[in-house]
Design a protein around this motif. Structure first.
Motif, mmCIF file in Angstrom:
data_model
loop_
_atom_site.group_PDB
_atom_site.id
_atom_site.type_symbol
_atom_site.label_atom_id
_atom_site.label_comp_id
_atom_site.label_asym_id
_atom_site.label_seq_id
_atom_site.Cartn_x
_atom_site.Cartn_y
_atom_site.Cartn_z
ATOM 1 N N TYR A 132 -10.674 -8.483 -3.649
ATOM 2 C CA TYR A 132 -10.864 -8.765 -2.187
ATOM 3 C C TYR A 132 -11.911 -10.268 -2.288
ATOM 4 O O TYR A 132 -13.083 -9.883 -2.672
ATOM 5 N N HIS A 173 -8.260 -13.265 0.396
ATOM 6 C CA HIS A 173 -6.828 -12.932 -0.342
ATOM 7 C C HIS A 173 -7.319 -11.637 -0.925
ATOM 8 O O HIS A 173 -8.463 -11.248 -1.466
ATOM 9 N N ILE A 200 -5.355 -8.461 -3.256
ATOM 10 C CA ILE A 200 -4.204 -7.974 -3.871
ATOM 11 C C ILE A 200 -4.932 -6.674 -4.490
ATOM 12 O O ILE A 200 -5.968 -6.337 -4.554
ATOM 13 N N ASN A 239 0.347 -8.701 -3.896
ATOM 14 C CA ASN A 239 -0.401 -8.919 -2.688
ATOM 15 C C ASN A 239 -0.578 -7.550 -1.883
ATOM 16 O O ASN A 239 0.461 -6.755 -1.871
ATOM 17 N N SER A 240 -1.740 -7.051 -1.257
ATOM 18 C CA SER A 240 -1.947 -6.017 -0.712
ATOM 19 C C SER A 240 -1.183 -6.070 0.478
ATOM 20 O O SER A 240 -0.856 -7.165 1.191
ATOM 21 N N ASN A 291 -2.944 -8.016 3.254
ATOM 22 C CA ASN A 291 -3.376 -9.472 2.899
ATOM 23 C C ASN A 291 -3.050 -10.338 4.096
ATOM 24 O O ASN A 291 -1.755 -10.590 4.185
ATOM 25 N N PRO A 318 -4.224 -14.100 4.726
ATOM 26 C CA PRO A 318 -5.213 -15.192 4.249
ATOM 27 C C PRO A 318 -6.058 -15.612 5.363
ATOM 28 O O PRO A 318 -7.208 -16.171 5.078
ATOM 29 N N GLN A 342 2.232 -9.029 5.458
ATOM 30 C CA GLN A 342 3.007 -9.104 4.555
ATOM 31 C C GLN A 342 4.099 -7.977 4.407
ATOM 32 O O GLN A 342 4.075 -7.132 4.909
ATOM 33 N N ASN A 387 5.559 -7.562 -1.866
ATOM 34 C CA ASN A 387 4.798 -8.355 -0.600
ATOM 35 C C ASN A 387 4.751 -9.619 -1.061
ATOM 36 O O ASN A 387 3.796 -10.295 -0.938
ATOM 37 N N THR A 388 6.158 -10.406 -1.226
ATOM 38 C CA THR A 388 6.306 -11.826 -1.074
ATOM 39 C C THR A 388 6.493 -12.672 -0.070
ATOM 40 O O THR A 388 6.590 -13.423 0.182
ATOM 41 N N ARG A 446 6.429 -12.735 4.503
ATOM 42 C CA ARG A 446 5.386 -12.653 5.400
ATOM 43 C C ARG A 446 6.085 -12.838 6.912
ATOM 44 O O ARG A 446 6.952 -13.729 7.181
#
Length: 965
Positions: free
Chosen positions: A755, A780, A782, A809-810, A813, A815, A855, A882-883, A885
């Motif tokens: 993180y 960010h 992960i 990605n967690s 997550n 941003p 996510q 997790n691509t 959102r």
């Protein structure tokens, strides 16, 4: 990885440290005052008498400055203070207007003038007096905020979202906020009440008992870089401080009302009559009564504070079974009343009684009792396609006893003892409308009726605990040593039920009429012992020192050790990992923080170290409960008609040879406690008398995080195009490592996280009627796998042979994260008293929370690799975790309070209105991410990405009346 050098170095520094000055560190729930007494030329004044007096309760502590003119007073009761310095040949000087909150460490220097005329200086203590020795990241949410900010949920845990670097979603009820990002981890929070245990032990980030806003005074939050005295979390500290009685009688009476018309149609629901899919707007009414009273029993000696809140909250859930299916079910004997709206009405009560005492100049403390009661009928299996007869009721009880004693053994040696005994008992049970069973489900028609599958579960926990800290001030050093202990006594029971699932209405009719008693698809039931009782012990100790290296540079350093003792295993368990559990012994956590007061109003901070997370005790409960032994763990077993069970019979008639191969849990024999290693760098600048800006960078790397995998699959039969192995569905010695089981739900370790965050925090402390805080984070997060043993994201990895395939990605997550809280009470000075009264006595309070969306995983319901544990979370070929959102979240809450008149200088009648989601923004937290794929796992149809649901609410207005005195 070994961490041996730093503890040795810290020990050497402790032993070799010189002793020319006094210093102390921030206390867990008390406050510290420190300073230097000098003459007009700037020379120190040794031997000066410093008298520190609490104006709220008369508590007084007297100190003498050392050779460098320094003094320090740790472990002070919270409240308003004066500090008076006296020395021969100098005029006494008193500083007033000083306020201490939990963990506050204020530096107050005094310059004495020659002569004998006493002087009083008013200190603007609510301005951001920089805590020049503080190295952590966090803030204190003041009583001005907790008692004025909008809180339609009546849930003070939601305040956790308004601090640096934390994102998540508020809870509309009494539970914890959802999907919290805490240093890149999911829901890692050490909840405390007055510095005592308030954290449920079974999973990450659950509070043990609900608290009331009626007895929330201030909230101490620390999100990174905390000292060794704080432990049991790799995330954040959230410590609620309860009010104390004082020498002045004070209190409030408040009533809040929310009518049906004041709530908007829930997000995603159609409330327009006569249109397709219409559902009536639910009556989200609220009736909430609060009373609080504090005052002296014996002036300057003994004080009482009490609070009571009774909350009645409606949350009716409409039935969505189609009219045609309703008619068909009624024809089959289902009562028409079973389709009524579920009348969910929660009734919660809180009681707080606290007695503070000052025995003498050397001993002070408090004793506190809390009670919580929650009755929630129609709590589970209600609304949607559930009929009323499938419902279950919920009941929650908690009793909490807590106490603190602070003893001044010598002017430089203090002892701080705290102990508590919280008890909680929550359970689901059959309600007034619950059918006798079995529960009936008809695919695509109705989710359940006739009985419930959500009754019989119970969670009971008792946690006797204590911690004891000794503070020793010696020269330039402030040493602190402490020990903590808690024993978790847990009992968990699972639901007991029988449930039939039918493919169609016709199939159910055949079974009901007796023409085909085997027309169901499956029958599921619980068999065996429905739960487990177990005990775990958490204990730790720490040693730390705050060292004044120079007038401008200080270091806080030390080491903490924690051990989390496991319960006994099952000696005859089929899996060796369940016969005993490994207890990690090397949980040493060195920490170092530096604070440099570069110039007046500018502080540079740097901290780093290790932070261990307490073991979630479900790591032991799941293997104890689901252990693979017949009739010793509760099994939810699903059978087909071939089992020989005729509707509406139970498993007593089942052919046990038809029982499926069990799937037990196991905890890895190489178990280690998770930890993070953190680096936190900050620059804090005082911008003006009442303003400060802090900019920082946070790095947090998690190690040994838990994840879940199926450990029993061997010898894949083929591979998908992206390399994932495909396993056989047969269960034998060639396809399973242990052919006695189909899958083994293995709790493993080795998930790592990372993180990075840039943090900006602005604070304006109360002046000109304004208190404001704003926090921004660009971050960010992960990790390698989904996290295990959280109550929100405990998914299995999709490739049991390669955990790193899930690196991405967690789940938390986000941003971009921004939050702000503001309380403003304007004051004008018009000559005309009517005009002045019109513009004054208004209070505006605003909360804003804006973050990136959540996510989401792009998934397919197809079991591509035949792993029965990874289920619907499998992704199509070449799709990372997790691509996707959800849309961004923006929510603004507002409260307006009007004080009519002040009677006898202290009685203030008020009315107020508060709004949740003032702009009625549709903040959806779940979208449709289900893609269709072919047999090879290639996407043939993209997900719609349309909004599905939300844990957030549409606009809500509620109204209140209050009398403060």
């Amino acid at each position: 990885m070994k961490h041996t050098f730093l503890p040795i170095a810290l020990s050497a520094v402790l032993l070799a440290a010189p002793a020319p000055a006094l210093l102390a560190q921030a206390n867990a729930i008390n406050g510290t005052l420190r300073g230097t007494i000098t003459d007009a030329a700037g020379a120190p004044v040794p031997g000066a008498t410093v008298t520190i007096k609490n104006l709220n309760n008369g508590f007084t502590r007297e100190l003498t400055t050392n050779d460098d003119g320094r003094y320090v007073a740790p472990d002070l009761p919270l409240g308003d203070y004066t500090v008076t310095a006296n020395a021969p040949s100098f005029a006494p000087l008193t500083q007033a207007g000083i306020h201490l909150d939990a963990g506050t460490d204020l530096s107050l220097n005094e310059t004495l003038k020659a002569g004998s005329v006493a002087t009083t200086v008013e200190v603007s203590a609510d301005a951001p007096l920089l805590e020049v020795t503080r190295t952590d990241l966090g803030r204190t949410i003041s009583s001005v905020e907790t008692q004025n900010l909008p809180l339609t949920s009546r849930n003070p845990y939601n305040f956790i979202l308004f601090q640096p670097g934390v994102t998540g979603h508020p809870n509309a009820e009494n539970g914890v906020p959802r999907t919290l990002n805490t240093n890149g981890l999911v829901d890692r929070v050490n909840y405390q009440l007055d510095g005592m245990v308030d954290t449920e032990s079974d999973r990450y980030g659950l509070r043990l008992f609900a608290i009331s806003d009626s007895y929330t005074d201030t909230v101490q939050t620390i999100s990174n870089g905390f000292n060794p005295e704080f432990g049991n979390t790799a995330g954040i500290i959230y410590n609620v401080i309860t009010p104390a009685g004082t020498n002045n009688l004070h209190g409030a009476v408040q009533y809040i009302w929310r009518p049906k018309a004041a709530s908007s149609c829930p997000m995603g629901q159609n409330c327009v009559p006569g249109t397709a899919g219409y559902q009536p707007k639910p009556n989200l009414h609220v009736d909430d009564l609060v009373g609080r009273l504090g005052g002296p029993v014996v002036r300057n000696r003994f004080f009482l504070f009490g609070a009571y809140e009774h909350l009645k909250r409606g949350n009716p859930q409409a039935n969505t079974v189609t009219l045609a299916n309703q008619a068909a079910l009624i024809a089959l004997g289902v009562p028409a009343s079973d389709f009524n709206t579920a009348p969910q009405v929660q009734r919660a009560q809180w009681v707080d009684v606290r007695g503070d005492f000052i025995l003498n100049s050397k001993n002070n403390g408090f004793v506190r009792y809390n009670y919580f009661r929650n009755n929630y009928p129609f709590n589970t299996n209600v609304g949607g396609q559930f009929l009323l007869s499938a419902e279950s009721d919920f009941q929650d009880r908690a009793h909490i006893i807590g106490a603190q004693l602070v003893s001044t053994l010598t002017p430089n040696l203090l002892n701080e003892f705290r102990g508590s005994w919280p008890y909680r008992n929550q359970q689901h049970f059959a309600g007034s409308a619950t059918g006798p069973g079995p529960m009936i489900t008809i695919s695509g028609v109705v989710s359940g009726f006739g009985g419930t599958n959500a009754a019989g579960d119970k969670y009971q926990e008792k946690i006797p605990s204590f911690n004891d800290n000794i503070s020793l001030n010696r020269g330039a050093h402030a040493f602190k040593f402490g020990v903590s202990f808690q024993k978790n006594n847990d009992t968990q029971l699972a639901d007991v039920y029988t449930q039939y699932t039918f493919p169609t209405l016709a199939a159910y009719a055949a079974a009901k009429n007796g023409t085909n008693r085997f027309s169901y698809s499956t029958i599921a039931a619980s068999i065996g012992k429905p739960g487990a009782g177990y005990q775990t012990v958490f204990f730790g100790f720490f040693a730390q020192d705050t060292w004044a290296l120079t007038q401008k540079l200080s270091a806080t350093y030390g080491v903490r050790y924690d051990q989390y003792r496991a319960p006994n295993g099952i000696a005859n368990a089929p899996l060796a990992e369940t016969r005993s559990f490994r207890v990690p012994m090397a949980n040493f956590a060195p920490r170092l923080g530096l604070a440099y007061n570069a110039q007046p109003g500018l502080v540079l901070r740097l901290s780093g170290g290790l932070y261990y997370e307490a073991t979630p005790t479900n790591s032991y409960y799941n293997p104890l409960y689901s252990n693979g032994l017949t009739n010793t763990g509760n099994l939810i077993t699903s059978l087909t008609p071939s089992s020989g069970v005729a509707f509406p019979g139970t498993f007593s008639a089942a052919n046990q040879a038809q029982f499926p191969t069990p799937t037990p849990y196991a905890l890895t024999s190489r178990f280690k406690n998770e930890y993070t290693w953190n680096v936190d760098a900050q620059v804090e600048q005082q911008l003006a008398k009442g303003d400060s800006l802090r900019i920082g960078y946070v790095l947090s790397n998690g190690r040994n995080l838990q994840f879940l995998r199926n450990s029993n699959l061997i010898n894949p039969t083929s591979f998908l195009a992206d390399g994932r192995p495909v396993y056989s569905t047969a269960v034998n010695a060639n396809t399973r490592a242990n052919p006695a089981f189909n899958a083994i739900s293995y709790i493993d370790i080795g998930n790592n996280s990372s993180y990075h965050a840039l943090i900006a925090a602005y604070n304006h402390r109360f002046s000109a009627g304004l208190t404001s805080s704003a926090n921004f984070a660009w971050s960010h997060a992960i990790d390698n796998t989904p996290e295990g043993n959280t109550y929100e994201f405990s998914n299995f990895i999709e490739d049991p042979s390669n955990p790193r395939r899930d690196r991405g990605n967690s789940s938390i997550n986000r941003p971009i994260g921004f939050n702000t809280s503001t309380v403003y009470q304007p004051t004008t000075h018009f000559a005309n008293k009517y005009v002045r009264g019109l513009f004054n006595d208004n209070n505006f309070a605003l909360l804003v929370n804006a973050t990136s969306g959540d996510q989401q995983n792009l998934v397919t319901g197809t079991l591509l690799n035949n792993d029965p544990r990874s289920g619907g979370q499998q992704r199509p070929l070449f799709v990372a975790r997790n691509t996707l959102r959800t849309p961004k979240i923006v929510q603004a809450d507002l409260r307006y309070t009007r004080t009519f008149v002040t009677i006898a200088e202290r009685v203030k009648p008020q009315i107020f209105v508060e709004a949740n989601n003032l702009l009625n923004r549709s903040n959806f937290t779940t979208i449709n991410t289900n893609a269709t794929v072919n047999a090879a796992g290639v996407i043939t149809g993209q997900p719609s990405l349309l909004p599905v649901s939300s844990v957030l609410e549409a606009r809500i207005l509620q109204f209140g009346a209050r009398i403060d005195f």
